[in-house]
Design a protein around this motif. Structure first.
Motif, PDB file in Angstrom:
ATOM      1  N   ALA A 146       3.635   5.679  -8.932  1.00 55.84           N
ATOM      2  CA  ALA A 146       4.733   5.278  -8.056  1.00 55.84           C
ATOM      3  C   ALA A 146       4.579   3.839  -7.562  1.00 55.84           C
ATOM      4  O   ALA A 146       5.306   3.420  -6.657  1.00 55.84           O
ATOM      5  CB  ALA A 146       4.812   6.228  -6.856  1.00 55.84           C
ATOM      6  N   ALA A 147       3.666   3.085  -8.153  1.00 52.91           N
ATOM      7  CA  ALA A 147       3.409   1.717  -7.690  1.00 52.91           C
ATOM      8  C   ALA A 147       4.561   0.768  -8.010  1.00 52.91           C
ATOM      9  O   ALA A 147       4.658  -0.314  -7.421  1.00 52.91           O
ATOM     10  CB  ALA A 147       2.108   1.190  -8.300  1.00 52.91           C
ATOM     11  N   HIS A 148       5.452   1.155  -8.939  1.00 52.75           N
ATOM     12  CA  HIS A 148       6.551   0.284  -9.334  1.00 52.75           C
ATOM     13  C   HIS A 148       7.735   0.352  -8.372  1.00 52.75           C
ATOM     14  O   HIS A 148       8.632  -0.500  -8.425  1.00 52.75           O
ATOM     15  CB  HIS A 148       7.042   0.698 -10.732  1.00 52.75           C
ATOM     16  N   ILE A 149       7.754   1.332  -7.473  1.00 55.52           N
ATOM     17  CA  ILE A 149       8.889   1.516  -6.564  1.00 55.52           C
ATOM     18  C   ILE A 149       8.884   0.423  -5.503  1.00 55.52           C
ATOM     19  O   ILE A 149       7.831   0.029  -4.995  1.00 55.52           O
ATOM     20  CB  ILE A 149       8.830   2.915  -5.919  1.00 55.52           C
ATOM     21  N   ASP A 150      10.068  -0.055  -5.161  1.00 53.01           N
ATOM     22  CA  ASP A 150      10.216  -1.106  -4.156  1.00 53.01           C
ATOM     23  C   ASP A 150       9.573  -0.667  -2.832  1.00 53.01           C
ATOM     24  O   ASP A 150       9.747   0.476  -2.403  1.00 53.01           O
ATOM     25  CB  ASP A 150      11.711  -1.406  -3.950  1.00 53.01           C
ATOM     26  N   ARG A 151       8.824  -1.584  -2.212  1.00 55.55           N
ATOM     27  CA  ARG A 151       8.098  -1.248  -0.976  1.00 55.55           C
ATOM     28  C   ARG A 151       8.452  -2.218   0.149  1.00 55.55           C
ATOM     29  O   ARG A 151       8.690  -3.401  -0.081  1.00 55.55           O
ATOM     30  CB  ARG A 151       6.584  -1.277  -1.199  1.00 55.55           C
ATOM     31  N   MET A 152       8.440  -1.673   1.350  1.00 53.90           N
ATOM     32  CA  MET A 152       8.659  -2.460   2.565  1.00 53.90           C
ATOM     33  C   MET A 152       7.461  -2.221   3.465  1.00 53.90           C
ATOM     34  O   MET A 152       7.103  -1.075   3.750  1.00 53.90           O
ATOM     35  CB  MET A 152       9.959  -2.003   3.241  1.00 53.90           C
ATOM     36  N   ARG A 153       6.810  -3.291   3.901  1.00 47.79           N
ATOM     37  CA  ARG A 153       5.589  -3.135   4.681  1.00 47.79           C
ATOM     38  C   ARG A 153       5.906  -3.168   6.179  1.00 47.79           C
ATOM     39  O   ARG A 153       6.541  -4.092   6.678  1.00 47.79           O
ATOM     40  CB  ARG A 153       4.598  -4.240   4.334  1.00 47.79           C
ATOM     41  N   ILE A 154       5.446  -2.140   6.892  1.00 49.88           N
ATOM     42  CA  ILE A 154       5.679  -2.014   8.330  1.00 49.88           C
ATOM     43  C   ILE A 154       4.330  -2.011   9.049  1.00 49.88           C
ATOM     44  O   ILE A 154       3.499  -1.130   8.809  1.00 49.88           O
ATOM     45  CB  ILE A 154       6.439  -0.708   8.681  1.00 49.88           C
ATOM     46  N   TYR A 155       4.119  -2.973   9.931  1.00 43.31           N
ATOM     47  CA  TYR A 155       2.896  -3.020  10.741  1.00 43.31           C
ATOM     48  C   TYR A 155       3.195  -2.356  12.082  1.00 43.31           C
ATOM     49  O   TYR A 155       3.958  -2.884  12.900  1.00 43.31           O
ATOM     50  CB  TYR A 155       2.430  -4.459  10.945  1.00 43.31           C
ATOM     51  N   ASN A 156       2.586  -1.206  12.316  1.00 41.44           N
ATOM     52  CA  ASN A 156       2.832  -0.426  13.517  1.00 41.44           C
ATOM     53  C   ASN A 156       1.800  -0.737  14.609  1.00 41.44           C
ATOM     54  O   ASN A 156       0.778  -1.355  14.358  1.00 41.44           O
ATOM     55  CB  ASN A 156       2.788   1.075  13.164  1.00 41.44           C
ATOM     56  N   LYS A 157       2.112  -0.296  15.828  1.00 46.90           N
ATOM     57  CA  LYS A 157       1.253  -0.415  17.019  1.00 46.90           C
ATOM     58  C   LYS A 157       1.133  -1.858  17.494  1.00 46.90           C
ATOM     59  O   LYS A 157       0.052  -2.354  17.820  1.00 46.90           O
ATOM     60  CB  LYS A 157      -0.119   0.207  16.756  1.00 46.90           C
ATOM     61  N   ALA A 158       2.297  -2.543  17.528  1.00 48.15           N
ATOM     62  CA  ALA A 158       2.342  -3.917  18.024  1.00 48.15           C
ATOM     63  C   ALA A 158       1.878  -4.004  19.476  1.00 48.15           C
ATOM     64  O   ALA A 158       1.362  -5.043  19.906  1.00 48.15           O
ATOM     65  CB  ALA A 158       3.763  -4.462  17.899  1.00 48.15           C
ATOM     66  N   ASP A 159       2.055  -2.907  20.227  1.00 52.02           N
ATOM     67  CA  ASP A 159       1.643  -2.902  21.638  1.00 52.02           C
ATOM     68  C   ASP A 159       0.130  -2.975  21.801  1.00 52.02           C
ATOM     69  O   ASP A 159      -0.359  -3.261  22.892  1.00 52.02           O
ATOM     70  CB  ASP A 159       2.163  -1.632  22.326  1.00 52.02           C
ATOM     71  N   GLN A 160      -0.611  -2.750  20.709  1.00 51.94           N
ATOM     72  CA  GLN A 160      -2.071  -2.800  20.774  1.00 51.94           C
ATOM     73  C   GLN A 160      -2.640  -4.042  20.082  1.00 51.94           C
ATOM     74  O   GLN A 160      -3.853  -4.169  19.941  1.00 51.94           O
ATOM     75  CB  GLN A 160      -2.662  -1.546  20.129  1.00 51.94           C
ATOM     76  N   VAL A 161      -1.751  -4.939  19.643  1.00 52.27           N
ATOM     77  CA  VAL A 161      -2.187  -6.136  18.920  1.00 52.27           C
ATOM     78  C   VAL A 161      -1.848  -7.370  19.757  1.00 52.27           C
ATOM     79  O   VAL A 161      -0.666  -7.679  19.967  1.00 52.27           O
ATOM     80  CB  VAL A 161      -1.493  -6.238  17.548  1.00 52.27           C
ATOM     81  N   PRO A 162      -2.861  -8.094  20.247  1.00 57.06           N
ATOM     82  CA  PRO A 162      -2.593  -9.259  21.092  1.00 57.06           C
ATOM     83  C   PRO A 162      -1.929 -10.414  20.352  1.00 57.06           C
ATOM     84  O   PRO A 162      -1.123 -11.140  20.922  1.00 57.06           O
ATOM     85  CB  PRO A 162      -3.987  -9.662  21.601  1.00 57.06           C
TER      86      PRO A 162
END
Length: 382
Positions: free
Chosen positions: A310-326
């Motif tokens: 499934a590596a060929h499928i279009d991907r969107m990267r989401i970085y979660n937990k912004a409240d814990q990242v300064p």
């Protein structure tokens, strides 16, 4: 087993990689309700064929269990049936390895018929080679004459055939459920709605993101999916129809999370659940931005996608937990927080653009679209 000594043999891993492996194993123990009393590791060039550890370390392991009042031993390494038996005999404590630990977690998390069948198939696949290895000592042939030949072999063969038959029966039932899934998938394709699938490392926040999007649209809490701050909180895939804006809608599916060295027998057993990933128009990879190991976790997710073709499928990267990242400087994905709602509107705009959604109406989906099986309930979110 409510408490255990966490043990492992380090061979080629770097000190940092080994520490990460132990930390994740400790989280797996926590997810299984096992308290880790202490950790005991040994560094060696190769494994001891009988007990993985050397004899001196095995004795030290026994003493650690007694001193810490532990109820058992959990090994980070994969153990053979003979190694498990020998370790239990020499320490006097029950012993399980990481794969057995993951199986235990899956068994506790299973809620639907499909999940129970998948876990049972995985358990039998795990047990089969260990049953053969572990019983050789008890079923040795007696004497050297032809008439005495095959006593033990027959017993082992009978056990092996019994397990193989059980696996076949389970797979037949899973195939029936898979046919029902195919009907459901066909109806999804007919609807014209784009299919988006949440993927990522276990406990990265996939279910939390789905619930955040459902809450943003004031959808009933009864339609939200189960989520918890622990590994493998989700086993059963769940799909919801979500209105993004105006008439722009999509089908969003939540799936089981990945971990490093996920055993092949688990991937095989959960093939039908992971089929959601293979049929998606877009994969949303959820990454825990607050985890210092997120880059390694991303690599593991990518390796798993390759294993699933499934590596060929279009991907969107989401970085979660912004409240814990300064501070966050990366521009290759969207930073958001499921807890505070930061970035959710930007995510919706990104999805509309990525999926090329216009203000067109999709067909109404009534009861005929809802799942006819209990393991994957599709609900229209209005």
């Amino acid at each position: 087993m409510k408490s255990a000594v966490l043990a492992g043999l380090r061979t080629q891993e770097t000190e940092e990689s080994w520490a990460q492996k132990l930390d994740e194993a400790a989280l797996l123990c926590e997810a299984c309700g096992i308290e880790v009393k202490t950790r005991l590791t040994q560094k060696a060039q190769k494994r001891h064929p009988r007990t993985l550890f050397g004899s001196g370390k095995v004795n030290e392991l026994k003493q650690a269990c007694e001193a810490q009042s532990a109820e058992g031993i959990v090994f980070v390494n994969e153990l053979t049936g003979i190694q498990t038996r020998n370790l239990e005999q020499e320490t006097g404590f029950p012993v399980i390895d990481r794969s057995a630990l993951i199986l235990e977690i899956f068994e506790r998390r299973a809620r639907t018929r499909q999940a129970h069948l998948q876990v049972e198939a995985a358990r039998l696949a795990y047990q089969l080679p260990r049953l053969i290895e572990g019983q050789i000592h008890a079923d040795q042939q007696q004497g050297g004459g032809v008439r005495n030949r095959g006593t033990g072999e027959t017993r082992l063969e009978r056990s092996r055939r019994t397990i193989e038959k059980q696996i076949r029966n389970i797979r037949l039932e899973l195939d029936q459920l898979k046919l029902q899934q195919a009907v459901q998938s066909h109806r999804r394709r007919q609807s014209g709605l784009p299919r988006v699938c949440l993927i990522g490392y276990s406990n990265a926040g996939k279910s939390s993101l789905m619930n955040a999007l459902l809450s943003l649209r004031s959808i009933s809490p009864a339609k939200q999916v189960a989520s918890a701050d622990q590994l493998f909180a989700t086993l059963d895939s769940a799909t919801r129809r979500i209105k993004l804006a105006g008439r722009a809608e999509m089908l969003l599916s939540d799936t089981v999370g990945f971990v490093r060295d996920l055993p092949d027998f688990l991937l095989d057993a959960f093939e039908s659940t992971l089929q959601e990933i293979q049929e998606a128009d877009l994969l949303m990879e959820v990454i825990d931005a607050s985890d210092p190991q997120w880059e390694l976790q991303h690599e593991i997710v990518m390796r798993t996608l390759h294993r699933l073709h499934a590596a060929h499928i279009d991907r969107m990267r989401i970085y979660n937990k912004a409240d814990q990242v300064p501070q966050w400087d990366r521009k290759d994905g969207l930073l958001l927080s499921c807890l505070t709602g930061q970035g959710l509107q930007e995510l919706i705009a990104g999805l509309i653009s990525r999926l090329n959604l216009t203000d067109r109406a999709f067909p109404e989906i009534g009861d005929e679209f809802s799942s006819q099986v209990s393991y994957n309930e599709d609900e229209r979110g209005e």
